[in-house]
Design a protein around this motif. Structure first.
Motif, PDB file in Angstrom:
ATOM      1  N   THR A 186       0.839  -1.194   0.000  1.00 48.73           N
ATOM      2  CA  THR A 186       0.000   0.000   0.000  1.00 48.73           C
ATOM      3  C   THR A 186       0.873   1.244   0.000  1.00 48.73           C
ATOM      4  O   THR A 186       1.822   1.333   0.782  1.00 48.73           O
ATOM      5  CB  THR A 186      -0.917   0.006   1.237  1.00 48.73           C
ATOM      6  OG1 THR A 186      -1.687  -1.191   1.231  1.00 48.73           O
ATOM      7  CG2 THR A 186      -1.840   1.204   1.236  1.00 48.73           C
ATOM      8  N   TYR A 187       0.560   2.199  -0.878  1.00 49.24           N
ATOM      9  CA  TYR A 187       1.341   3.435  -1.027  1.00 49.24           C
ATOM     10  C   TYR A 187       0.455   4.646  -0.771  1.00 49.24           C
ATOM     11  O   TYR A 187      -0.737   4.629  -1.055  1.00 49.24           O
ATOM     12  CB  TYR A 187       1.887   3.561  -2.453  1.00 49.24           C
ATOM     13  CG  TYR A 187       2.754   2.423  -2.890  1.00 49.24           C
ATOM     14  CD1 TYR A 187       4.123   2.453  -2.675  1.00 49.24           C
ATOM     15  CD2 TYR A 187       2.213   1.319  -3.539  1.00 49.24           C
ATOM     16  CE1 TYR A 187       4.931   1.417  -3.097  1.00 49.24           C
ATOM     17  CE2 TYR A 187       3.013   0.277  -3.964  1.00 49.24           C
ATOM     18  CZ  TYR A 187       4.367   0.331  -3.736  1.00 49.24           C
ATOM     19  OH  TYR A 187       5.163  -0.705  -4.149  1.00 49.24           O
ATOM     20  N   ARG A 188       1.077   5.705  -0.297  1.00 47.14           N
ATOM     21  CA  ARG A 188       0.399   6.986  -0.123  1.00 47.14           C
ATOM     22  C   ARG A 188       1.451   8.089  -0.179  1.00 47.14           C
ATOM     23  O   ARG A 188       2.619   7.876   0.137  1.00 47.14           O
ATOM     24  CB  ARG A 188      -0.325   7.051   1.210  1.00 47.14           C
ATOM     25  CG  ARG A 188      -1.053   8.388   1.337  1.00 47.14           C
ATOM     26  CD  ARG A 188      -2.043   8.420   2.401  1.00 47.14           C
ATOM     27  NE  ARG A 188      -2.583   9.782   2.462  1.00 47.14           N
ATOM     28  CZ  ARG A 188      -3.740  10.077   2.938  1.00 47.14           C
ATOM     29  NH1 ARG A 188      -4.514   9.132   3.400  1.00 47.14           N
ATOM     30  NH2 ARG A 188      -4.153  11.314   2.967  1.00 47.14           N
ATOM     31  N   ALA A 189       1.024   9.283  -0.539  1.00 50.08           N
ATOM     32  CA  ALA A 189       1.942  10.430  -0.560  1.00 50.08           C
ATOM     33  C   ALA A 189       2.552  10.616   0.821  1.00 50.08           C
ATOM     34  O   ALA A 189       1.879  10.427   1.841  1.00 50.08           O
ATOM     35  CB  ALA A 189       1.205  11.691  -0.988  1.00 50.08           C
ATOM     36  N   GLY A 190       3.812  11.002   0.854  1.00 46.03           N
ATOM     37  CA  GLY A 190       4.518  11.201   2.111  1.00 46.03           C
ATOM     38  C   GLY A 190       4.229  12.552   2.725  1.00 46.03           C
ATOM     39  O   GLY A 190       3.421  13.340   2.220  1.00 46.03           O
ATOM     40  N   GLU A 191       4.899  12.832   3.838  1.00 49.90           N
ATOM     41  CA  GLU A 191       4.688  14.085   4.555  1.00 49.90           C
ATOM     42  C   GLU A 191       5.246  15.285   3.798  1.00 49.90           C
ATOM     43  O   GLU A 191       4.720  16.379   3.889  1.00 49.90           O
ATOM     44  CB  GLU A 191       5.344  14.006   5.940  1.00 49.90           C
ATOM     45  CG  GLU A 191       4.681  13.017   6.859  1.00 49.90           C
ATOM     46  CD  GLU A 191       5.368  12.929   8.214  1.00 49.90           C
ATOM     47  OE1 GLU A 191       6.369  13.633   8.437  1.00 49.90           O
ATOM     48  OE2 GLU A 191       4.893  12.166   9.053  1.00 49.90           O
ATOM     49  N   LYS A 192       6.329  15.071   3.050  1.00 55.48           N
ATOM     50  CA  LYS A 192       6.952  16.154   2.291  1.00 55.48           C
ATOM     51  C   LYS A 192       6.603  16.012   0.811  1.00 55.48           C
ATOM     52  O   LYS A 192       6.348  14.902   0.342  1.00 55.48           O
ATOM     53  CB  LYS A 192       8.471  16.116   2.464  1.00 55.48           C
ATOM     54  CG  LYS A 192       8.905  16.330   3.901  1.00 55.48           C
ATOM     55  CD  LYS A 192      10.414  16.241   4.021  1.00 55.48           C
ATOM     56  CE  LYS A 192      10.835  16.410   5.477  1.00 55.48           C
ATOM     57  NZ  LYS A 192      12.276  16.244   5.650  1.00 55.48           N
ATOM     58  N   PRO A 193       6.606  17.110   0.051  1.00 55.71           N
ATOM     59  CA  PRO A 193       6.334  17.015  -1.387  1.00 55.71           C
ATOM     60  C   PRO A 193       7.301  16.028  -2.057  1.00 55.71           C
ATOM     61  O   PRO A 193       8.499  16.046  -1.794  1.00 55.71           O
ATOM     62  CB  PRO A 193       6.571  18.437  -1.893  1.00 55.71           C
ATOM     63  CG  PRO A 193       6.359  19.306  -0.691  1.00 55.71           C
ATOM     64  CD  PRO A 193       6.838  18.496   0.485  1.00 55.71           C
ATOM     65  N   GLY A 194       6.750  15.153  -2.872  1.00 52.88           N
ATOM     66  CA  GLY A 194       7.556  14.161  -3.577  1.00 52.88           C
ATOM     67  C   GLY A 194       7.853  12.921  -2.755  1.00 52.88           C
ATOM     68  O   GLY A 194       8.443  11.969  -3.247  1.00 52.88           O
ATOM     69  N   GLY A 203      10.240   6.645   0.996  1.00 51.65           N
ATOM     70  CA  GLY A 203      11.012   6.956  -0.198  1.00 51.65           C
ATOM     71  C   GLY A 203      10.515   8.219  -0.853  1.00 51.65           C
ATOM     72  O   GLY A 203       9.894   9.069  -0.212  1.00 51.65           O
ATOM     73  N   ALA A 204      10.766   8.313  -2.152  1.00 50.90           N
ATOM     74  CA  ALA A 204      10.417   9.530  -2.881  1.00 50.90           C
ATOM     75  C   ALA A 204      10.276   9.239  -4.366  1.00 50.90           C
ATOM     76  O   ALA A 204      10.752   8.226  -4.876  1.00 50.90           O
ATOM     77  CB  ALA A 204      11.487  10.598  -2.655  1.00 50.90           C
ATOM     78  N   VAL A 205       9.648  10.179  -5.026  1.00 47.90           N
ATOM     79  CA  VAL A 205       9.534  10.155  -6.485  1.00 47.90           C
ATOM     80  C   VAL A 205      10.900  10.516  -7.063  1.00 47.90           C
ATOM     81  O   VAL A 205      11.610  11.352  -6.511  1.00 47.90           O
ATOM     82  CB  VAL A 205       8.460  11.169  -6.943  1.00 47.90           C
ATOM     83  CG1 VAL A 205       8.410  11.275  -8.446  1.00 47.90           C
ATOM     84  CG2 VAL A 205       7.106  10.787  -6.367  1.00 47.90           C
ATOM     85  N   SER A 206      11.277   9.860  -8.160  1.00 47.75           N
ATOM     86  CA  SER A 206      12.517  10.174  -8.866  1.00 47.75           C
ATOM     87  C   SER A 206      12.156  10.548 -10.302  1.00 47.75           C
ATOM     88  O   SER A 206      11.025  10.350 -10.734  1.00 47.75           O
ATOM     89  CB  SER A 206      13.475   8.980  -8.823  1.00 47.75           C
ATOM     90  OG  SER A 206      12.911   7.865  -9.486  1.00 47.75           O
TER      91      SER A 206
END
Length: 143
Positions: free
Chosen positions: A52-60, A81-84
């Motif tokens: 299961t994934y969801r947007a993190g606390e910080k942008p990206g 993690g983050a978007v690359s």
């Protein structure tokens, strides 16, 4: 995550052995959570996971929970993690190692690699899958 929506064939390897799987990605709870289901095709290597994934606390940023048929004390496991530029990555930490998951766009598909990072040891490829779009017809998952 929308790029992973739908069904995928996923030939690959886990710990150096062939491990073909199927995947299905879908949104839940008003598109707040994205779930990637993974199931091995070979009955002798029965394995299934719901990630299961969801947007993190910080942008990206991205947060995730990994649950699978192995279960155990450290599941679900939290991944951060983050978007690359070409996809995204997440690290899942266990007492003996961290598992670095990287999803990279490859044309109409994806390459998913998992690298084991154990303290005091060189990084080791744990798993690799080449995801290609597939039909969802007849694809079932238990979660």
């Amino acid at each position: 995550m929308s790029g992973l929506e739908g069904c995928w064939s996923a030939p690959g390897q886990v710990r150096g052995k062939d491990a073909t799987s199927v995947l299905r990605g879908e949104w839940h709870l008003g598109r707040r959570y994205f779930v990637l289901h993974l199931r091995s095709v070979a009955p002798a290597q029965a394995y299934e996971a719901a990630i299961t994934y969801r947007a993190g606390e910080k942008p990206g940023g991205i947060g995730s929970f990994w649950m699978d048929t192995f279960g155990g004390l450290y599941e679900p496991s939290l991944g951060l993690g983050a978007v690359s530029p070409d996809g995204f990555y997440l690290d899942y930490h266990f007492p003996d190692a961290a598992y670095h998951n990287r999803f990279e766009r490859r044309g109409k598909g994806w390459r998913w690699t998992i690298v084991e990072r154990a303290p005091g040891k060189p990084d080791k490829l744990f798993a690799r899958y080449e995801l290609a779009p597939a039909s969802c017809r007849g694809t079932t998952f238990t979660f």
